[in-house]
Design a protein around this motif. Structure first.
Motif, PDB file in Angstrom:
ATOM      1  N   MET A   1       1.080  -1.422  -0.001  1.00  0.00           N
ATOM      2  CA  MET A   1      -0.142  -0.137  -0.155  1.00  0.00           C
ATOM      3  C   MET A   1       0.995   1.554   0.380  1.00  0.00           C
ATOM      4  SD  MET A   1      -3.095  -0.684   2.882  1.00  0.00           S
ATOM      5  CE  MET A   1      -2.306  -0.993   3.849  1.00  0.00           C
ATOM      6  N   THR A   2       2.201   1.068   1.455  1.00  0.00           N
ATOM      7  CA  THR A   2       2.669   2.370   0.811  1.00  0.00           C
ATOM      8  C   THR A   2       3.640   2.459  -0.600  1.00  0.00           C
ATOM      9  OG1 THR A   2       4.783   1.261   2.021  1.00  0.00           O
ATOM     10  CG2 THR A   2       2.753   2.107   2.947  1.00  0.00           C
TER      11      THR A   2
ATOM     12  N   PRO B   1       8.806  12.761  -5.499  1.00  0.00           N
ATOM     13  CA  PRO B   1       9.632  13.464  -6.399  1.00  0.00           C
ATOM     14  C   PRO B   1      11.068  12.923  -5.959  1.00  0.00           C
ATOM     15  CG  PRO B   1       8.485  15.384  -5.911  1.00  0.00           C
ATOM     16  CD  PRO B   1       7.949  13.901  -4.967  1.00  0.00           C
ATOM     17  N   HIS B   2      12.003  12.427  -7.047  1.00  0.00           N
ATOM     18  CA  HIS B   2      13.016  12.180  -6.886  1.00  0.00           C
ATOM     19  C   HIS B   2      13.194  10.700  -5.778  1.00  0.00           C
ATOM     20  CE1 HIS B   2      14.595  15.904  -8.013  1.00  0.00           C
ATOM     21  NE2 HIS B   2      14.136  16.464  -6.770  1.00  0.00           N
ATOM     22  N   VAL B   3      12.311  10.017  -5.540  1.00  0.00           N
ATOM     23  CA  VAL B   3      12.207   8.995  -4.899  1.00  0.00           C
ATOM     24  C   VAL B   3      11.154   7.999  -5.443  1.00  0.00           C
ATOM     25  CG1 VAL B   3      12.007   7.270  -2.553  1.00  0.00           C
ATOM     26  CG2 VAL B   3      12.532   9.417  -2.688  1.00  0.00           C
ATOM     27  N   GLY B   4      10.503   8.894  -6.178  1.00  0.00           N
ATOM     28  CA  GLY B   4       9.094   7.876  -6.607  1.00  0.00           C
ATOM     29  C   GLY B   4      10.097   7.118  -7.849  1.00  0.00           C
TER      30      GLY B   4
ATOM     31  N   VAL C   1      11.418   3.845  -6.678  1.00  0.00           N
ATOM     32  CA  VAL C   1      10.146   2.900  -6.099  1.00  0.00           C
ATOM     33  C   VAL C   1       9.709   2.319  -7.019  1.00  0.00           C
ATOM     34  CG1 VAL C   1       8.594   2.679  -4.778  1.00  0.00           C
ATOM     35  CG2 VAL C   1       9.896   4.006  -3.539  1.00  0.00           C
ATOM     36  N   GLN C   2       9.127   2.925  -8.413  1.00  0.00           N
ATOM     37  CA  GLN C   2       8.832   2.050  -9.259  1.00  0.00           C
ATOM     38  C   GLN C   2       9.472   1.185 -10.306  1.00  0.00           C
ATOM     39  OE1 GLN C   2       7.595   5.452 -12.018  1.00  0.00           O
ATOM     40  NE2 GLN C   2       5.703   6.261 -10.920  1.00  0.00           N
ATOM     41  N   ARG C   3      10.926   1.131 -10.094  1.00  0.00           N
ATOM     42  CA  ARG C   3      11.266   0.005 -11.211  1.00  0.00           C
ATOM     43  C   ARG C   3      11.648  -1.143 -10.032  1.00  0.00           C
ATOM     44  NH1 ARG C   3      15.820   3.973 -11.528  1.00  0.00           N
ATOM     45  NH2 ARG C   3      14.763   5.615 -13.370  1.00  0.00           N
ATOM     46  N   LEU C   4      11.361  -0.521  -8.892  1.00  0.00           N
ATOM     47  CA  LEU C   4      11.734  -2.027  -7.818  1.00  0.00           C
ATOM     48  C   LEU C   4      10.235  -3.076  -7.713  1.00  0.00           C
ATOM     49  CD1 LEU C   4      12.898  -0.630  -4.077  1.00  0.00           C
ATOM     50  CD2 LEU C   4      14.429  -2.425  -5.399  1.00  0.00           C
TER      51      LEU C   4
END
Length: 170
Positions: A128-129, A137-140, A143-146
């Protein structure tokens, strides 16, 4: 919330598995100490104390979760009087099994709750998180690639480490 988790755990047969594991440990320890004993009827207090130490050692080795300390000699002595049904000063196999079941009940409940959090709750919250984190921004983009499984594993590992750090503080 606790009742819901308990119901889920019962459905997954966790309670019966845990009781079988404790009974195996109890029988093994009882047989080992009874064979070393001169008294073939049961365990006297000195042997009972050694048996409790052995049972707690086996539980700490075989069941997941934190290390649990055995109770004091005074508590064991008062419990022995309570569980010595035939009042002969010895605990026979069934008396010993019931004694250990009562003694380890609280420790095993704490282990089960932490295990349930680590195996069920943490991965669900992680997924969910992840969706919320993808918008930061910058983290998204990272995280999307993981993959979901890797992200859930990392968050679960973090929860387990936090549980362990929390035990050190107590």
């Amino acid at each position: 919330m606790g009742q819901v988790l308990s119901a889920i755990q019962d459905k997954l047969q966790g309670r019966q598995w845990r009781e079988r594991q404790v009974r195996k440990i109890t029988d093994k320890v009882f047989d080992r100490l009874k064979d070393d004993s001169k008294d073939s009827q049961g365990l006297a207090f000195d042997q009972l104390y050694i048996a409790v130490l052995c049972v707690y050692n086996d539980i700490n080795k075989h069941l997941p979760g934190p290390h649990h300390d055995p109770p004091s000699k005074e508590k064991l002595n008062s419990m022995m009087k309570e569980y010595d049904i035939n009042l002969n000063g010895l605990l026979e196999r069934e008396e010993f099994a019931e004694f250990i079941r009562k003694l380890t009940k609280d420790s095993l409940a704490a282990i089960s709750l932490k295990l349930m959090i680590a195996l069920v709750v943490a991965p669900a919250i992680a997924l969910m998180t992840k969706r919320a984190t993808e918008r930061v921004p910058h983290v998204g983009p990272v995280v999307q690639r993981l993959p979901n499984s890797v992200y859930a594993s990392l968050v679960t590992l973090g929860v387990v480490l936090l549980q362990k750090d929390g035990e050190d503080c107590v």
